[in-house]
Design a protein around this motif. Structure first.
Motif, mmCIF file in Angstrom:
data_model
loop_
_atom_site.group_PDB
_atom_site.id
_atom_site.type_symbol
_atom_site.label_atom_id
_atom_site.label_comp_id
_atom_site.label_asym_id
_atom_site.label_seq_id
_atom_site.Cartn_x
_atom_site.Cartn_y
_atom_site.Cartn_z
ATOM 1 N N LEU A 158 39.037 18.764 34.030
ATOM 2 C CA LEU A 158 38.777 20.084 34.641
ATOM 3 C C LEU A 158 38.966 20.053 36.157
ATOM 4 O O LEU A 158 38.433 20.908 36.873
ATOM 5 C CB LEU A 158 37.354 20.544 34.300
ATOM 6 N N ALA A 159 39.730 19.080 36.634
ATOM 7 C CA ALA A 159 39.925 18.925 38.087
ATOM 8 C C ALA A 159 40.539 20.172 38.717
ATOM 9 O O ALA A 159 40.322 20.452 39.899
ATOM 10 C CB ALA A 159 40.783 17.694 38.369
ATOM 11 N N HIS A 160 41.284 20.948 37.933
ATOM 12 C CA HIS A 160 41.923 22.169 38.448
ATOM 13 C C HIS A 160 40.919 23.315 38.643
ATOM 14 O O HIS A 160 41.237 24.318 39.278
ATOM 15 C CB HIS A 160 43.027 22.621 37.487
ATOM 16 N N VAL A 161 39.711 23.161 38.102
ATOM 17 C CA VAL A 161 38.689 24.212 38.195
ATOM 18 C C VAL A 161 37.827 23.952 39.424
ATOM 19 O O VAL A 161 37.255 22.877 39.575
ATOM 20 C CB VAL A 161 37.802 24.229 36.926
ATOM 21 N N LYS A 162 37.733 24.971 40.282
ATOM 22 C CA LYS A 162 36.920 24.830 41.495
ATOM 23 C C LYS A 162 35.437 24.773 41.121
ATOM 24 O O LYS A 162 34.930 25.647 40.419
ATOM 25 C CB LYS A 162 37.174 26.031 42.413
ATOM 26 N N PRO A 163 34.719 23.738 41.586
ATOM 27 C CA PRO A 163 33.286 23.663 41.276
ATOM 28 C C PRO A 163 32.500 24.714 42.059
ATOM 29 O O PRO A 163 32.839 25.038 43.198
ATOM 30 C CB PRO A 163 32.899 22.249 41.696
ATOM 31 N N ILE A 164 31.475 25.234 41.424
ATOM 32 C CA ILE A 164 30.596 26.229 42.046
ATOM 33 C C ILE A 164 29.186 25.652 42.064
ATOM 34 O O ILE A 164 28.719 25.110 41.062
ATOM 35 C CB ILE A 164 30.630 27.551 41.262
ATOM 36 N N THR A 165 28.527 25.763 43.210
ATOM 37 C CA THR A 165 27.142 25.299 43.321
ATOM 38 C C THR A 165 26.213 26.488 43.121
ATOM 39 O O THR A 165 26.406 27.545 43.727
ATOM 40 C CB THR A 165 26.897 24.648 44.693
ATOM 41 N N GLN A 166 25.233 26.306 42.257
ATOM 42 C CA GLN A 166 24.236 27.352 42.005
ATOM 43 C C GLN A 166 22.868 26.692 41.941
ATOM 44 O O GLN A 166 22.735 25.557 41.499
ATOM 45 C CB GLN A 166 24.553 28.082 40.689
ATOM 46 N N THR A 167 21.866 27.420 42.422
ATOM 47 C CA THR A 167 20.500 26.894 42.382
ATOM 48 C C THR A 167 19.625 27.858 41.610
ATOM 49 O O THR A 167 19.602 29.056 41.895
ATOM 50 C CB THR A 167 19.951 26.660 43.802
ATOM 51 N N ASN A 168 18.923 27.328 40.602
ATOM 52 C CA ASN A 168 17.976 28.107 39.805
ATOM 53 C C ASN A 168 16.575 27.895 40.355
ATOM 54 O O ASN A 168 16.125 26.754 40.476
ATOM 55 C CB ASN A 168 17.985 27.656 38.342
ATOM 56 N N TYR A 169 15.893 28.989 40.663
ATOM 57 C CA TYR A 169 14.484 28.959 41.066
ATOM 58 C C TYR A 169 13.692 29.494 39.885
ATOM 59 O O TYR A 169 13.893 30.630 39.459
ATOM 60 C CB TYR A 169 14.260 29.817 42.308
ATOM 61 N N TYR A 170 12.812 28.661 39.334
ATOM 62 C CA TYR A 170 12.079 29.011 38.125
ATOM 63 C C TYR A 170 10.705 29.580 38.456
ATOM 64 O O TYR A 170 9.985 29.037 39.287
ATOM 65 C CB TYR A 170 11.928 27.785 37.222
ATOM 66 N N PHE A 171 10.352 30.663 37.756
ATOM 67 C CA PHE A 171 9.080 31.356 37.935
ATOM 68 C C PHE A 171 8.227 31.220 36.685
ATOM 69 O O PHE A 171 8.739 31.233 35.569
ATOM 70 C CB PHE A 171 9.312 32.863 38.159
ATOM 71 N N ASP A 172 6.941 31.105 36.875
ATOM 72 C CA ASP A 172 5.950 31.222 35.807
ATOM 73 C C ASP A 172 4.599 31.349 36.499
ATOM 74 O O ASP A 172 4.527 31.358 37.728
ATOM 75 C CB ASP A 172 5.981 30.013 34.856
ATOM 76 N N THR A 173 3.538 31.426 35.715
ATOM 77 C CA THR A 173 2.197 31.419 36.296
ATOM 78 C C THR A 173 1.703 29.974 36.279
ATOM 79 O O THR A 173 2.295 29.112 35.623
ATOM 80 C CB THR A 173 1.245 32.306 35.465
ATOM 81 N N SER A 174 0.611 29.702 36.959
ATOM 82 C CA SER A 174 0.088 28.334 37.008
ATOM 83 C C SER A 174 -0.316 27.833 35.619
ATOM 84 O O SER A 174 -0.290 26.642 35.349
ATOM 85 C CB SER A 174 -1.095 28.232 37.971
ATOM 86 N N ASP A 175 -0.662 28.771 34.720
ATOM 87 C CA ASP A 175 -1.011 28.363 33.351
ATOM 88 C C ASP A 175 0.123 28.658 32.354
ATOM 89 O O ASP A 175 -0.096 28.710 31.145
ATOM 90 C CB ASP A 175 -2.335 28.985 32.900
ATOM 91 N N PHE A 176 1.336 28.847 32.859
ATOM 92 C CA PHE A 176 2.553 28.960 32.047
ATOM 93 C C PHE A 176 2.504 30.073 31.002
ATOM 94 O O PHE A 176 2.794 29.852 29.824
ATOM 95 C CB PHE A 176 2.888 27.608 31.391
ATOM 96 N N VAL A 177 2.165 31.274 31.434
ATOM 97 C CA VAL A 177 2.113 32.425 30.532
ATOM 98 C C VAL A 177 3.510 32.748 29.972
ATOM 99 O O VAL A 177 3.647 33.039 28.774
ATOM 100 C CB VAL A 177 1.511 33.663 31.240
ATOM 101 N N LEU A 178 4.535 32.683 30.816
ATOM 102 C CA LEU A 178 5.889 32.971 30.324
ATOM 103 C C LEU A 178 6.296 31.961 29.254
ATOM 104 O O LEU A 178 6.828 32.329 28.209
ATOM 105 C CB LEU A 178 6.904 32.945 31.475
ATOM 106 N N LYS A 179 6.047 30.693 29.530
ATOM 107 C CA LYS A 179 6.389 29.642 28.562
ATOM 108 C C LYS A 179 5.646 29.873 27.249
ATOM 109 O O LYS A 179 6.214 29.698 26.168
ATOM 110 C CB LYS A 179 6.058 28.269 29.142
ATOM 111 N N ALA A 180 4.377 30.277 27.322
ATOM 112 C CA ALA A 180 3.590 30.548 26.112
ATOM 113 C C ALA A 180 4.215 31.688 25.291
ATOM 114 O O ALA A 180 4.100 31.709 24.074
ATOM 115 C CB ALA A 180 2.148 30.887 26.478
ATOM 116 N N HIS A 181 4.886 32.611 25.982
ATOM 117 C CA HIS A 181 5.589 33.714 25.306
ATOM 118 C C HIS A 181 7.031 33.333 24.973
ATOM 119 O O HIS A 181 7.830 34.196 24.598
ATOM 120 C CB HIS A 181 5.589 34.971 26.187
#
Length: 191
Positions: free
Chosen positions: A24-47
């Motif tokens: 895939l050397a012909h494909v230009k690499p793209i840098t992306q950063t994921n910022y993950y959100f949840d509550t301190s007691d992981f309510v989103l993960k529980a759902h």
């Protein structure tokens, strides 16, 4: 924008990654950063949901993923980079479909916080079998390599993915989602 995401993935060792990267050397690499959100007691993960802001050099996107029997329903909201940076800094989501969905599902928005981030250098290519993404990920002092194939048909996609791995002499290695791999580092750090 709401889409059904069906993808297959495997972790790669460095040799497997290097071999695919050279293809895939012909494909230009793209840098992306994921910022993950949840509550301190992981309510989103529980759902069984995940919430992230993904930033690029010139834009950003807020994404809420909700698992389905097959794949994930992915709700995406385009953000301006300054808007994304403010949301990351304050953990206050901008108005829109995703904030509304979270409220409807009873998620306490005032308790959201940014758990941390994961940076990916991605080479992405549309192929005859689907959208192929080759990722080098860095998070919590760790790095890993991953191959993803995003498909429209789950059954055909699984066959195509397995065939691709076989053709390229890649051993399948189960890959949790990026957010799950990132979150597992938090538990280790808390102990």
């Amino acid at each position: 924008m709401t889409v059904l995401e069906i993808e297959y993935k495997t972790l790669l060792n460095q040799d497997e990654f290097n071999r695919l990267e050279s293809r895939l050397a012909h494909v230009k690499p793209i840098t992306q950063t994921n910022y993950y959100f949840d509550t301190s007691d992981f309510v989103l993960k529980a759902h069984r949901m995940s919430l992230r802001i993904r930033t690029f050099s010139d834009k950003a996107e807020l994404t809420l993923k909700i698992p389905q029997e097959v794949g994930n329903v992915e709700h995406n909201q385009t953000l301006l980079l300054p808007e994304a940076k403010e949301a990351i800094k304050t953990a206050i989501l901008p108005n829109g479909e995703i904030k509304t969905l979270l409220v409807q599902k009873g998620i306490p928005l005032e308790e959201l916080l940014v758990l941390g981030h994961l940076t990916t250098i991605r080479r992405e290519s549309q192929t005859s079998i689907g959208l192929l993404a080759l990722d080098y990920n860095q998070y919590a002092g760790l790095k890993d390599y991953e191959l993803e194939l995003e498909v429209l048909d789950a059954e055909k996609g699984k066959i195509d993915f397995d065939n691709f791995l076989e053709q390229h002499n890649i051993d399948f290695k189960y890959a949790k989602s990026k957010v799950a791999r990132f979150t597992s580092t938090l538990k280790k750090n808390d102990q």
